[in-house]
Scaffold this motif. Structure first.
Motif, PDB file in Angstrom:
ATOM      1  N   LEU A  68      -4.492  10.191  -3.142  1.00 15.81           N
ATOM      2  CA  LEU A  68      -5.554  10.308  -2.142  1.00 15.81           C
ATOM      3  C   LEU A  68      -6.923  10.296  -2.798  1.00 15.81           C
ATOM      4  N   TYR A  69      -7.031  10.974  -3.921  1.00 12.05           N
ATOM      5  CA  TYR A  69      -8.327  11.057  -4.627  1.00 12.05           C
ATOM      6  C   TYR A  69      -8.717   9.698  -5.208  1.00 12.05           C
ATOM      7  N   ARG A  70      -7.762   9.019  -5.817  1.00 13.91           N
ATOM      8  CA  ARG A  70      -8.072   7.758  -6.503  1.00 13.91           C
ATOM      9  C   ARG A  70      -8.224   6.587  -5.545  1.00 13.91           C
ATOM     10  N   TYR A  71      -7.274   6.455  -4.628  1.00 11.74           N
ATOM     11  CA  TYR A  71      -7.181   5.233  -3.829  1.00 11.74           C
ATOM     12  C   TYR A  71      -7.387   5.482  -2.334  1.00 11.74           C
ATOM     13  N   HIS A  72      -7.499   6.745  -1.928  1.00 10.39           N
ATOM     14  CA  HIS A  72      -7.547   7.096  -0.506  1.00 10.39           C
ATOM     15  C   HIS A  72      -6.317   6.541   0.204  1.00 10.39           C
ATOM     16  N   ASP A  73      -5.188   6.619  -0.479  1.00  7.95           N
ATOM     17  CA  ASP A  73      -3.937   6.039   0.013  1.00  7.95           C
ATOM     18  C   ASP A  73      -2.791   6.942  -0.443  1.00  7.95           C
ATOM     19  N   LEU A  74      -2.200   7.685   0.483  1.00  7.84           N
ATOM     20  CA  LEU A  74      -1.190   8.683   0.139  1.00  7.84           C
ATOM     21  C   LEU A  74       0.012   8.076  -0.563  1.00  7.84           C
ATOM     22  N   LEU A  75       0.547   6.998  -0.034  1.00 13.63           N
ATOM     23  CA  LEU A  75       1.753   6.385  -0.591  1.00 13.63           C
ATOM     24  C   LEU A  75       1.466   5.244  -1.558  1.00 13.63           C
ATOM     25  N   GLY A  76       0.223   4.754  -1.592  1.00 15.51           N
ATOM     26  CA  GLY A  76      -0.124   3.672  -2.503  1.00 15.51           C
ATOM     27  C   GLY A  76       0.223   2.287  -2.000  1.00 15.51           C
ATOM     28  N   MET A  77       0.815   2.194  -0.813  1.00 12.40           N
ATOM     29  CA  MET A  77       1.265   0.895  -0.316  1.00 12.40           C
ATOM     30  C   MET A  77       0.109  -0.006   0.105  1.00 12.40           C
ATOM     31  N   ASN A  78      -0.921   0.587   0.688  1.00 10.04           N
ATOM     32  CA  ASN A  78      -2.058  -0.219   1.138  1.00 10.04           C
ATOM     33  C   ASN A  78      -2.836  -0.806  -0.034  1.00 10.04           C
ATOM     34  N   VAL A  79      -3.097   0.016  -1.052  1.00  7.37           N
ATOM     35  CA  VAL A  79      -3.848  -0.486  -2.201  1.00  7.37           C
ATOM     36  C   VAL A  79      -3.019  -1.505  -2.972  1.00  7.37           C
ATOM     37  N   PHE A  80      -1.703  -1.318  -2.994  1.00  2.85           N
ATOM     38  CA  PHE A  80      -0.811  -2.296  -3.623  1.00  2.85           C
ATOM     39  C   PHE A  80      -0.966  -3.648  -2.935  1.00  2.85           C
ATOM     40  N   HIS A  81      -0.984  -3.634  -1.607  1.00  3.19           N
ATOM     41  CA  HIS A  81      -1.136  -4.870  -0.836  1.00  3.19           C
ATOM     42  C   HIS A  81      -2.528  -5.478  -1.019  1.00  3.19           C
ATOM     43  N   GLU A  82      -3.538  -4.613  -1.073  1.00  2.00           N
ATOM     44  CA  GLU A  82      -4.909  -5.110  -1.271  1.00  2.00           C
ATOM     45  C   GLU A  82      -5.051  -5.826  -2.610  1.00  2.00           C
ATOM     46  N   ARG A  83      -4.426  -5.302  -3.632  1.00  3.16           N
ATOM     47  CA  ARG A  83      -4.485  -5.955  -4.949  1.00  3.16           C
ATOM     48  C   ARG A  83      -3.776  -7.297  -4.925  1.00  3.16           C
ATOM     49  N   GLN A  84      -2.709  -7.375  -4.161  1.00  9.36           N
ATOM     50  CA  GLN A  84      -2.010  -8.650  -4.037  1.00  9.36           C
ATOM     51  C   GLN A  84      -2.908  -9.692  -3.370  1.00  9.36           C
ATOM     52  N   LEU A  85      -3.603  -9.289  -2.307  1.00  4.35           N
ATOM     53  CA  LEU A  85      -4.521 -10.210  -1.621  1.00  4.35           C
ATOM     54  C   LEU A  85      -5.641 -10.655  -2.560  1.00  4.35           C
ATOM     55  N   GLN A  86      -6.121  -9.735  -3.389  1.00  3.17           N
ATOM     56  CA  GLN A  86      -7.164 -10.074  -4.352  1.00  3.17           C
ATOM     57  C   GLN A  86      -6.659 -11.087  -5.362  1.00  3.17           C
ATOM     58  N   TRP A  87      -5.419 -10.906  -5.810  1.00  7.68           N
ATOM     59  CA  TRP A  87      -4.810 -11.841  -6.761  1.00  7.68           C
ATOM     60  C   TRP A  87      -4.676 -13.227  -6.136  1.00  7.68           C
ATOM     61  N   MET A  88      -4.251 -13.279  -4.884  1.00  7.35           N
ATOM     62  CA  MET A  88      -4.124 -14.560  -4.193  1.00  7.35           C
ATOM     63  C   MET A  88      -5.479 -15.251  -4.076  1.00  7.35           C
ATOM     64  N   GLN A  89      -6.523 -14.470  -3.804  1.00  6.55           N
ATOM     65  CA  GLN A  89      -7.871 -15.031  -3.677  1.00  6.55           C
ATOM     66  C   GLN A  89      -8.389 -15.527  -5.019  1.00  6.55           C
ATOM     67  N   ASP A  90      -8.132 -14.770  -6.082  1.00  2.24           N
ATOM     68  CA  ASP A  90      -8.637 -15.134  -7.407  1.00  2.24           C
ATOM     69  C   ASP A  90      -7.903 -16.322  -8.014  1.00  2.24           C
ATOM     70  N   THR A  91      -6.615 -16.435  -7.728  1.00  2.00           N
ATOM     71  CA  THR A  91      -5.803 -17.471  -8.379  1.00  2.00           C
ATOM     72  C   THR A  91      -5.480 -18.645  -7.467  1.00  2.00           C
ATOM     73  N   GLY A  92      -5.691 -18.467  -6.178  1.00  2.00           N
ATOM     74  CA  GLY A  92      -5.328 -19.526  -5.238  1.00  2.00           C
ATOM     75  C   GLY A  92      -3.830 -19.657  -5.052  1.00  2.00           C
TER      76      GLY A  92
END
Length: 456
Positions: free
Chosen positions: A263-287
């Motif tokens: 919660l402190y680091r990611y504002h995400d209790l289970l970490g699933m949302n930030v995990f998905h956000e990083r995936q979207l960022q990877w898709m955007q950066d790499t195409g």
């Protein structure tokens, strides 16, 4: 008449001794696999490379690894299991890796040392499952035979043996489910005390910091504990609340800090949302396209018009490598058939046990926990990623093995010597089939251990 037929001419070793020998045999078997496995698609475990980054990161000095730490990020998807709070397995793997490092072992041996955590959690699972069977049959003279049977049925179940041999979180949560089952049986039969409460807390911690799909068992065990402890201590509410606070306090102290950190680091209790956000960022950066593909045709189509159920069944019994090496289907029928046969022999005992309130409560709770596990598995396949992998519902195997082993103790006339001899011969054959299958995979697919170059 031959010496075998004479009274007392042949004595079985104590079942406790046999059980210890079986546990040792399982340990050596898992170690053998762990040090022969590689890290490839066919030679390693599913997601192990990504999961192994976390203990390696801890060993390198990141005591509380973040999903943004370079050492914890996988090369695909910006993925990192450090975003999730379930880190118990990673810390135990890191401990063994650090030991290997201190001993001066090379990278090719340090990596398999991390797998010792899975071996350890697997043995814990076997111990508590066999203890649960013994406790459930505590008035039976031959409870030891059933307990030994549980070690063989579970210990040489192909998928379980595989999970005990590479770095994964499923085996951590499996040990938690086994401990929870033991604590509930102990608390229901003998009454809740400090020992059973400590076991309950240990199970909650292992599941809570193990894998999300086991959380149904945590929920049910907590409810079962509260209901039964309040019932048992009607005349002494102070004692019941003391036990509740002990269980809750230990679990909270050991589990909540990891979720609070999320919660402190990611504002995400289970970490699933930030995990998905990083995936979207990877898709955007790499195409690149998304590496996750949910089933979009609906639940009915998933269950009735796809290979999902059959693939999951086969994987539940045993798929090796990154789920790339299925065992022959005839073996699946052998293992599952053996389980269901002994399960069926337990039906009369189950019907008799259901006359008692706490067994009815226990049985209903376990069924609900299994249903929650299946629901989480289906939800993931439909909404997140199609994964017909039996390891996501492997927690159902624990209650199934316990009931099946009770069937052995109640359904087989084990008081007859020839029946016990036949049963132990079958156990040896059961174990041999699993060992032979792994030996075949090791030979065919070149499982020669981990090479340092493969880790680069």
């Amino acid at each position: 008449m031959g010496s075998f037929g004479k009274k007392n001419a042949f004595r079985f070793p104590e079942e406790g001794v046999i059980r210890c020998v079986l546990l040792l045999g399982c340990c050596l078997f898992y170690l053998y696999i762990a040090f022969h496995m590689g890290v490839g698609v066919q030679t390693g475990g599913p997601d192990e490379r990504m999961r192994s980054l976390i203990p390696q990161c801890i060993v390198s000095g990141h005591i509380l690894p973040s999903g943004y730490d370079g050492c914890a990020i996988y090369d695909t998807g910006y993925w990192s299991y450090a975003f999730y709070p379930q880190l118990l397995g990673a810390y135990v793997s890191a401990f063994f890796m650090k030991v290997a490092q201190i001993l001066g072992l090379g990278v090719a041996l340090t990596y398999p040392f991390g797998r010792l955590a899975s071996v350890l959690f697997g043995l814990v699972t076997l111990f508590f499952v066999s203890q649960t069977v013994s406790l459930a049959l505590d008035k039976s003279k031959y409870k030891g035979v059933a307990a030994c049977g549980s070690v063989v049925i579970l210990g040489f179940w192909p998928q379980f043996a595989f999970l005990c041999s590479y770095m994964n979180n499923d085996i951590v949560a499996l040990s938690g489910v086994a401990i929870l089952m033991y604590s509930m049986v102990y608390g229901g039969k003998r009454g809740w005390d400090l020992k059973s409460v400590l076991c309950l807390s240990a199970g909650i911690v292992a599941c809570g910091l193990g894998y999300l799909n086991s959380y149904g068992f945590v929920l049910i065990s907590v409810l079962f504990f509260i209901i039964t402890v309040l019932s048992q201590y009607r005349e002494n509410r102070k004692e019941s609340w003391k036990l509740i606070f002990i269980a809750g306090g230990i679990s909270a102290i050991l589990v909540l800090p990891f979720f609070s950190l999320n919660l402190y680091r990611y504002h995400d209790l289970l970490g699933m949302n930030v995990f998905h956000e990083r995936q979207l960022q990877w898709m955007q950066d790499t195409g690149s396209a998304s590496p996750q593909h949910p089933w979009t045709e609906g639940l009915v189509s998933l269950l009735l018009r796809s290979n999902f159920v059959m693939d999951t069944f086969q994987s539940f019994v045993g798929n090796f490598g990154a789920m790339a090496i299925p065992i022959p289907f005839i073996f699946c029928l052998f293992f599952f058939g053996s389980l269901l046969t002994s399960f069926g022999m337990a039906v009369p005992a189950i019907c008799e046990a259901m006359k008692k309130t706490y067994w009815r409560l226990f049985g209903m709770g376990v069924l609900i926990a299994c249903a929650i596990t299946i629901f989480l598995f289906l939800y993931y396949a439909v909404c997140v990623d199609y994964q017909a992998q039996g390891r996501y519902v492997i927690y159902l195997l624990i209650p199934m093995v316990i009931v099946s082993s009770i069937g052995v103790g109640k359904g087989l006339p084990v008081e007859k010597r020839y029946v016990r001899v036949a049963f132990y011969i079958f156990c040896l054959f059961y174990a041999f089939v699993t060992i032979w299958e792994f030996k075949s995979v090791i030979a065919i697919y070149g499982w020669n251990g981990v090479s340092a170059s493969a880790l680069v």
